[in-house]
Write a protein that holds these residues in place. Structure first.
Motif, mmCIF file in Angstrom:
data_model
loop_
_atom_site.group_PDB
_atom_site.id
_atom_site.type_symbol
_atom_site.label_atom_id
_atom_site.label_comp_id
_atom_site.label_asym_id
_atom_site.label_seq_id
_atom_site.Cartn_x
_atom_site.Cartn_y
_atom_site.Cartn_z
ATOM 1 N N LEU A 1 22.815 32.816 34.777
ATOM 2 C CA LEU A 1 24.181 31.921 35.846
ATOM 3 C C LEU A 1 24.386 30.960 34.852
ATOM 4 O O LEU A 1 24.444 29.703 35.846
ATOM 5 C CB LEU A 1 23.437 31.547 37.409
ATOM 6 C CG LEU A 1 24.353 31.618 37.735
ATOM 7 C CD1 LEU A 1 25.684 32.616 38.060
ATOM 8 C CD2 LEU A 1 24.148 31.319 39.501
ATOM 9 N N ASP A 2 24.626 30.566 33.647
ATOM 10 C CA ASP A 2 24.202 29.212 33.004
ATOM 11 C C ASP A 2 26.028 29.310 32.946
ATOM 12 O O ASP A 2 26.194 29.629 31.551
ATOM 13 C CB ASP A 2 23.596 29.203 31.698
ATOM 14 C CG ASP A 2 23.652 31.174 30.682
ATOM 15 O OD1 ASP A 2 23.771 31.723 31.814
ATOM 16 O OD2 ASP A 2 23.056 30.535 29.521
ATOM 17 N N THR B 29 33.842 25.250 31.828
ATOM 18 C CA THR B 29 35.243 25.851 31.395
ATOM 19 C C THR B 29 35.205 27.224 32.439
ATOM 20 O O THR B 29 36.452 27.286 33.490
ATOM 21 C CB THR B 29 35.540 26.078 30.013
ATOM 22 O OG1 THR B 29 35.900 25.459 28.919
ATOM 23 C CG2 THR B 29 36.518 27.399 30.284
ATOM 24 N N GLU B 30 33.844 27.772 32.247
ATOM 25 C CA GLU B 30 34.057 29.524 33.980
ATOM 26 C C GLU B 30 34.037 28.217 34.620
ATOM 27 O O GLU B 30 34.206 29.323 35.358
ATOM 28 C CB GLU B 30 32.423 29.671 32.973
ATOM 29 C CG GLU B 30 32.621 30.712 32.184
ATOM 30 C CD GLU B 30 31.384 31.575 31.795
ATOM 31 O OE1 GLU B 30 31.127 32.976 31.414
ATOM 32 O OE2 GLU B 30 30.755 31.001 31.950
ATOM 33 N N ILE C 239 29.505 30.997 42.808
ATOM 34 C CA ILE C 239 28.961 32.021 42.190
ATOM 35 C C ILE C 239 28.003 32.069 42.072
ATOM 36 O O ILE C 239 26.978 31.651 41.996
ATOM 37 C CB ILE C 239 29.926 31.173 40.636
ATOM 38 C CG1 ILE C 239 31.072 31.068 41.392
ATOM 39 C CG2 ILE C 239 29.253 31.654 39.233
ATOM 40 C CD1 ILE C 239 31.558 29.976 40.140
ATOM 41 N N GLN C 240 27.082 33.612 42.481
ATOM 42 C CA GLN C 240 26.175 33.675 42.471
ATOM 43 C C GLN C 240 25.109 34.830 41.372
ATOM 44 O O GLN C 240 26.550 35.160 40.168
ATOM 45 C CB GLN C 240 25.528 34.630 43.830
ATOM 46 C CG GLN C 240 26.264 33.706 45.481
ATOM 47 C CD GLN C 240 26.378 34.766 46.261
ATOM 48 O OE1 GLN C 240 26.502 36.290 45.855
ATOM 49 N NE2 GLN C 240 26.080 35.157 46.872
ATOM 50 N N ASN C 241 24.306 34.628 40.915
ATOM 51 C CA ASN C 241 23.287 35.585 40.342
ATOM 52 C C ASN C 241 22.840 36.860 41.172
ATOM 53 O O ASN C 241 23.484 36.664 42.355
ATOM 54 C CB ASN C 241 22.397 35.086 39.327
ATOM 55 C CG ASN C 241 21.265 34.551 40.676
ATOM 56 O OD1 ASN C 241 20.853 35.676 40.996
ATOM 57 N ND2 ASN C 241 20.439 33.489 39.608
ATOM 58 N N TYR D 155 31.840 35.893 47.228
ATOM 59 C CA TYR D 155 30.773 35.658 46.533
ATOM 60 C C TYR D 155 30.887 36.127 44.980
ATOM 61 O O TYR D 155 32.232 37.251 45.385
ATOM 62 C CB TYR D 155 29.446 36.192 46.963
ATOM 63 C CG TYR D 155 28.514 36.068 48.400
ATOM 64 C CD1 TYR D 155 28.372 34.963 48.574
ATOM 65 C CD2 TYR D 155 28.370 37.148 49.599
ATOM 66 C CE1 TYR D 155 28.227 34.451 49.988
ATOM 67 C CE2 TYR D 155 28.022 36.478 50.768
ATOM 68 C CZ TYR D 155 27.957 35.148 50.204
ATOM 69 O OH TYR D 155 27.153 35.046 52.012
ATOM 70 N N PHE D 156 30.994 35.994 43.985
ATOM 71 C CA PHE D 156 31.069 36.400 42.671
ATOM 72 C C PHE D 156 29.607 36.740 42.237
ATOM 73 O O PHE D 156 28.938 35.086 42.330
ATOM 74 C CB PHE D 156 31.986 35.381 42.539
ATOM 75 C CG PHE D 156 33.696 35.586 42.204
ATOM 76 C CD1 PHE D 156 34.642 36.287 42.599
ATOM 77 C CD2 PHE D 156 34.375 34.214 42.956
ATOM 78 C CE1 PHE D 156 35.875 36.282 42.978
ATOM 79 C CE2 PHE D 156 35.109 34.248 43.610
ATOM 80 C CZ PHE D 156 35.943 34.683 43.628
ATOM 81 N N VAL D 157 29.259 37.966 41.694
ATOM 82 C CA VAL D 157 28.295 37.851 41.456
ATOM 83 C C VAL D 157 28.729 37.950 39.755
ATOM 84 O O VAL D 157 28.969 39.318 39.216
ATOM 85 C CB VAL D 157 27.312 39.244 41.893
ATOM 86 C CG1 VAL D 157 26.313 39.630 41.097
ATOM 87 C CG2 VAL D 157 28.167 39.035 43.617
ATOM 88 N N HIS D 158 28.648 36.622 39.555
ATOM 89 C CA HIS D 158 28.937 36.448 37.613
ATOM 90 C C HIS D 158 28.513 37.158 36.798
ATOM 91 O O HIS D 158 28.677 38.010 35.597
ATOM 92 C CB HIS D 158 28.399 35.113 37.043
ATOM 93 C CG HIS D 158 28.486 34.641 35.724
ATOM 94 N ND1 HIS D 158 29.866 34.422 35.701
ATOM 95 C CD2 HIS D 158 28.031 35.015 34.947
ATOM 96 C CE1 HIS D 158 29.794 34.308 34.820
ATOM 97 N NE2 HIS D 158 28.693 34.265 33.551
ATOM 98 N N PRO D 159 26.825 37.972 36.603
ATOM 99 C CA PRO D 159 26.243 38.622 35.738
ATOM 100 C C PRO D 159 26.396 39.959 35.638
ATOM 101 O O PRO D 159 26.880 40.463 34.488
ATOM 102 C CB PRO D 159 24.468 38.321 36.482
ATOM 103 C CG PRO D 159 24.710 37.434 36.894
ATOM 104 C CD PRO D 159 25.720 37.188 36.974
ATOM 105 N N ASN D 160 27.052 40.334 36.917
ATOM 106 C CA ASN D 160 27.655 41.266 36.896
ATOM 107 C C ASN D 160 29.357 41.841 36.285
ATOM 108 O O ASN D 160 29.219 42.520 35.922
ATOM 109 C CB ASN D 160 27.775 42.476 38.441
ATOM 110 C CG ASN D 160 26.634 42.919 39.361
ATOM 111 O OD1 ASN D 160 25.158 42.610 37.565
ATOM 112 N ND2 ASN D 160 26.149 42.801 40.115
#
Length: 319
Positions: free
Chosen positions: A37-38, A42-43, A74-76, A146-151
């Motif tokens: 989640l780094d 910009t992201e 923005i979640q993991n 929620y947005f699961v960023h890694p997925n």
């Protein structure tokens, strides 16, 4: 990730309830890689811009005045599991309160293991979620996004599609749900009542098919209206994204396919397709704005039969 810690949490399930929810959270997270989640600045700005611009486009296309939730995260994967342990526990509480079993300790372990497995599977696959916090108590129960960023990042890479475009598509879809609940302040209470009716009859040992049919019809409207707005609001073609995502789901192995069926994800896909067909017919006949009549009140929701006969619904609500 530690499968040993996950199994230990499940086998050590305790308490007086049918499910040890603390153990569910620990076991699901222990068996799931949280993912990175780094995000760059910009992201982060990209996510914010996607949500902001989706709200403007959806509002203009649907002629709906609404706000996005105050909570946009923005979640993991672990963040998503923790948030949804609370949701699942709220929904399951009536069943837990009314269910009696002969071997409560054994049953608790089995139930805890089942729920942790389900949440771990979902945590590895969910891309975005609009959470209306159904059955939450208290006055300050604002909805959440929620947005699961890694997925999102992983699936974009797997599908070989542009990450920024894919992320934007997910944002537009979830924001359309915010439009629905904004257009229909009564929708949360209506869904809660339908869920409670169905769960209470299950807890009493009966299956009220009519209650679940009504809930299915309401969720078909929710998913179908979202698809309609997506078609008209998203700034670009996305058929390739949908086709690649569907092909990925269908290409999963037998275990993943079984889990998706057990979780009712096939039902969700059917709701998308059936609801989209209904609203496409409404839009073809009267324009996109005519679809907003579904949010004038629960009496305007199409019945199960009307979902397959949009003209009959139009004659009833807009003769």
């Amino acid at each position: 990730m530690s499968l040993y810690r996950s199994v230990r949490a499940v086998t050590g399930a305790s308490g007086t309830g049918a499910i040890d929810w603390d153990a569910v959270a620990e076991a699901a997270c222990a068996s799931t890689d949280p993912g990175a989640l780094d995000l760059s600045e910009t992201e982060r700005e990209g996510y914010a811009a996607d949500v902001r611009e989706a709200r403007a486009a959806v509002s203009a296309v649907g002629d709906v005045d609404f706000d996005v939730p105050r909570t946009v995260e923005i979640q993991n994967r672990h963040h998503w599991i923790d948030a949804n342990v609370e949701t699942f526990s709220r929904v399951m509480r009536p069943l837990e309160e009314h269910t009696e079993v002969a071997l409560p300790g054994v049953s608790r372990v089995l139930n805890t293991g089942t729920m942790s497995f389900m949440l771990a599977f979902l945590g590895r696959n969910v891309l975005g979620q609009y959470d209306p916090l159904l059955l939450a108590e208290g006055e300050d129960t604002d909805h959440a996004l929620y947005f699961v960023h890694p997925n999102i990042r992983s699936v974009a890479d797997t599908l070989d599609v542009e990450y920024e475009r894919f992320r934007r598509w997910i944002a537009f879809h979830e924001v359309t749900h915010a439009a629905e609940f904004g257009a229909a302040p009564w929708l949360s209470d209506h869904l809660e009542a339908q869920m409670e009716d169905g769960i209470e009859t299950l807890a009493g040992g009966r299956l009220d098919r009519e209650s679940f049919r009504e809930l299915d019809a309401t969720m078909t409207v929710v998913e179908g209206y979202a698809e309609l707005l997506m078609d008209h609001a998203f700034d670009g073609e996305y058929a390739d994204l949908r086709a690649k995502l569907d092909a990925r789901r269908q290409g999963r192995g037998p275990i993943a396919s079984f889990v998706r069926r057990a979780l009712g994800l096939g039902v969700k896909r059917r709701q998308y397709e059936r609801g989209k067909a209904f609203f496409e017919r409404v839009a073809d006949q009267r324009g996109v704005e005519a679809a907003n009549a579904v949010w004038d009140g629960p009496e305007n929701l199409p019945s199960d039969a009307e979902l397959d006969d949009a003209d009959a619904w139009l004659r009833r609500v807009d003769p």
